[in-house]
Design a protein around this motif. Structure first.
Motif, mmCIF file in Angstrom:
data_model
loop_
_atom_site.group_PDB
_atom_site.id
_atom_site.type_symbol
_atom_site.label_atom_id
_atom_site.label_comp_id
_atom_site.label_asym_id
_atom_site.label_seq_id
_atom_site.Cartn_x
_atom_site.Cartn_y
_atom_site.Cartn_z
ATOM 1 N N ILE A 118 0.841 -1.190 0.000
ATOM 2 C CA ILE A 118 0.000 0.000 0.000
ATOM 3 C C ILE A 118 0.874 1.238 0.000
ATOM 4 O O ILE A 118 1.962 1.240 0.599
ATOM 5 N N SER A 119 0.434 2.281 -0.684
ATOM 6 C CA SER A 119 1.117 3.567 -0.640
ATOM 7 C C SER A 119 0.205 4.573 0.044
ATOM 8 O O SER A 119 -0.979 4.657 -0.271
ATOM 9 N N VAL A 120 0.758 5.307 1.000
ATOM 10 C CA VAL A 120 0.020 6.349 1.713
ATOM 11 C C VAL A 120 0.607 7.688 1.317
ATOM 12 O O VAL A 120 1.800 7.942 1.522
ATOM 13 N N SER A 121 -0.205 8.550 0.740
ATOM 14 C CA SER A 121 0.275 9.838 0.243
ATOM 15 C C SER A 121 0.706 10.747 1.389
ATOM 16 O O SER A 121 0.048 10.827 2.433
ATOM 17 N N THR A 122 1.821 11.437 1.174
ATOM 18 C CA THR A 122 2.261 12.490 2.096
ATOM 19 C C THR A 122 2.095 13.867 1.456
ATOM 20 O O THR A 122 2.574 14.859 1.997
ATOM 21 N N ASP A 123 1.413 13.920 0.299
ATOM 22 C CA ASP A 123 1.209 15.185 -0.396
ATOM 23 C C ASP A 123 0.287 16.101 0.415
ATOM 24 O O ASP A 123 -0.596 15.634 1.141
ATOM 25 N N THR A 124 0.480 17.391 0.265
ATOM 26 C CA THR A 124 -0.359 18.370 0.945
ATOM 27 C C THR A 124 -1.390 18.989 0.009
ATOM 28 O O THR A 124 -2.189 19.829 0.431
ATOM 29 N N ALA A 125 -1.387 18.592 -1.249
ATOM 30 C CA ALA A 125 -2.364 19.064 -2.228
ATOM 31 C C ALA A 125 -2.628 17.954 -3.230
ATOM 32 O O ALA A 125 -1.879 16.980 -3.307
ATOM 33 N N GLY A 126 -3.713 18.091 -3.988
ATOM 34 C CA GLY A 126 -4.037 17.091 -4.988
ATOM 35 C C GLY A 126 -4.858 15.952 -4.409
ATOM 36 O O GLY A 126 -5.329 15.994 -3.268
ATOM 37 N N SER A 127 -5.024 14.875 -5.213
ATOM 38 C CA SER A 127 -5.896 13.767 -4.816
ATOM 39 C C SER A 127 -5.399 13.049 -3.571
ATOM 40 O O SER A 127 -6.190 12.517 -2.796
#
Length: 269
Positions: free
Chosen positions: A169-178
């Protein structure tokens, strides 16, 4: 991105006329990563006109008339809603030593992963803390640009009673976007759906999954930590490192971004 109208799309036995399609340079984005020619993507506006059958085992796409489609197989039917132009379903994820958590996940046959999770959903339920081992991966992304994720494993993912054990599994660390969307849990990708013959029935608002024998096979991820890209259509035989995951064998061996894979065991790459 530009729009082109009045386009006809044809497949054997099927012609869909007067379509409006997006026009975008995907050669560098997709071809370089995938290593073969990609002229376009058949998306929502096309496939929603059919019951779309994806037989991964036979490498066959079936397009059925929704007015006459009548399913008689032994697959499981899962209610499917829509988030704009993206189908979504309920899935239950279980971390190691944790209680099951249910959320709404988008379906993305184009994703090369098994499960991707938004940062807000993962943080709310402490998903990363349940993972025995994790790495940081900066090589993901799409039309919107590069994305950074925490990669690890769940104990299981359950879809309509079908259980997929220990998926990566990948967990996003992005602060914007999907990846930072607070209204969704994430997406179910091709590594999950390719273990089943998959029917996307938009008219019937259901996803049908017929599991193959490999549904219980282990899920794998690159142990080298190396991500390679070609030069796209003009040179699919050039293999260059575009990303390295810290502390995995590729980086430990002293490889760097921009290094080129020349040969494997004495044979030209």
């Amino acid at each position: 991105v530009a729009l082109a109208s009045g386009v006809t799309l044809g497949l054997p036995g099927i012609e869909v006329k007067d379509q409006t399609v997006g026009v975008i340079d995907i050669q560098n984005l997709l071809e370089a990563r995938m290593g073969y020619r990609v002229d376009g993507i058949l998306g929502f506006g096309f496939i929603t006109q059919f019951v779309t059958e994806i037989d991964y085992a036979q490498e066959r796409l079936g397009l059925h008339d929704p007015k006459t489609f009548d399913y008689h197989g032994d697959g499981v039917a899962i209610p499917m809603g829509m988030d704009g132009s993206t189908p979504r379903i309920q899935a239950t994820v279980t971390g190691f030593g944790a209680e099951p958590v249910t959320g709404y996940f988008m379906l993305d046959t184009g994703s090369g992963g098994a499960v991707s999770m938004t940062g807000p959903f993962a943080n709310k339920h402490g998903i990363v803390e349940t993972m025995p081992e994790t790495v940081i991966y900066q090589g993901g992304g799409g039309v919107g640009g590069v994305s950074t994720s925490v990669i690890g494993r769940l104990q299981s993912v359950e879809l309509g009673g079908l259980v997929f054990n220990e998926p990566v599994i990948s967990v996003s660390t992005d602060t914007a976007g999907s990846g930072a969307d607070e209204n969704g849990a994430g997406l179910i990708g091709g590594r999950i759906m390719s273990r089943c013959k998959t029917f996307l029935d938009y008219a019937g608002q259901r996803l049908i999954l017929e599991p193959y024998d490999n549904i219980t096979a282990p899920f794998t991820w690159s142990k080298s930590g190396i991500t390679l890209m070609t030069r796209g259509r003009n040179d699919f035989h050039h293999f260059e490192i575009c990303d390295l995951v810290a502390d995995l064998p590729g980086e430990k061996a002293g490889l760097k971004k921009g290094d080129v894979l020349v040969e494997i065991s004495g044979q030209p790459a």
